[in-house]
Design an enzyme around this catalytic site. Sequence first.
Site, short mmCIF file in Angstrom:
data_model
loop_
_atom_site.label_atom_id
_atom_site.label_comp_id
_atom_site.label_asym_id
_atom_site.label_seq_id
_atom_site.Cartn_x
_atom_site.Cartn_y
_atom_site.Cartn_z
N GLU A 34 0.82 -1.21 0.00
CA GLU A 34 0.00 0.00 0.00
C GLU A 34 0.86 1.26 0.00
OE1 GLU A 34 -2.80 -0.30 3.22
OE2 GLU A 34 -3.55 -2.23 2.52
N CYS A 35 1.93 1.24 -0.75
CA CYS A 35 2.89 2.33 -0.80
C CYS A 35 2.79 3.03 -2.15
CB CYS A 35 4.30 1.73 -0.61
SG CYS A 35 5.65 2.91 -0.73
N GLY A 36 3.17 4.28 -2.19
CA GLY A 36 3.21 5.00 -3.46
C GLY A 36 4.17 4.37 -4.45
N THR A 38 4.56 1.05 -4.71
CA THR A 38 4.11 -0.32 -4.98
C THR A 38 4.06 -0.66 -6.47
OG1 THR A 38 2.90 -0.39 -2.89
CG2 THR A 38 2.23 -1.98 -4.58
#
Length: 160
Positions: A34-36, A38
Site C-alpha cells: 500500500e505504498c506509493g 508499490t
Amino acid sequence: MSLYDIEVTTIDGRRERLEAYRGQVLLIVNVASECGFTPQYEGLEALYRQYAADGFAVLGFPCDQFGHQEPGDEATIRDFCSTRYSVSFPMFAKIEVNGPHAHPLYRYLKAERGGLLGRRIKWNFTKFLVDRNGRVVQRYAPTVKPEKIAEDLPAYLQAR
C-alpha cells in the site's frame, strides 16, 4: 559471516539460507502493498523475467515499518503480489528492516552499504544490488525505478 550464511523464511513459511542464491546477481528489496512505490512491482517483475536465465533474482521482503503500508499477513501479501502484479520472483515473510528487531539480512546490507540516513532504511522499496560473489555493490533509493537499475545489471551479469 557472509550474506550466504543468513537464514530467511519464504512467504510460504519455509526456512532457507541465502546460500541457495550463491553465484547469482541479486536485487534485494523491502516491499509494501500500500505504498506509493508499490507499482514498482511491475518493473521488478520485468527485470526478473528478463534476466533470470542469466543468473539474476529479485528477492522481495515485505515490511510494515513505514506508514503501516504492509498490514496484511503473508497469505494476503502473496495473493496481492500474484494477482495484481503477477509476481513470480521469490518473496519472503514479513520482516523489520530498522531498529532492534531488524532482520539479520538487513543489518548486514546496511552495514555493507549505508545510505543518506547511515545504517537505516529510509522507506519501502530501498534496493540493494549484490554481485555473484555476495558483495553488496549498489544501494538504490526508493525513488529509483527498476528500469534505471536495468542499466547497471549487464556489467554484473557478465562477470563470472
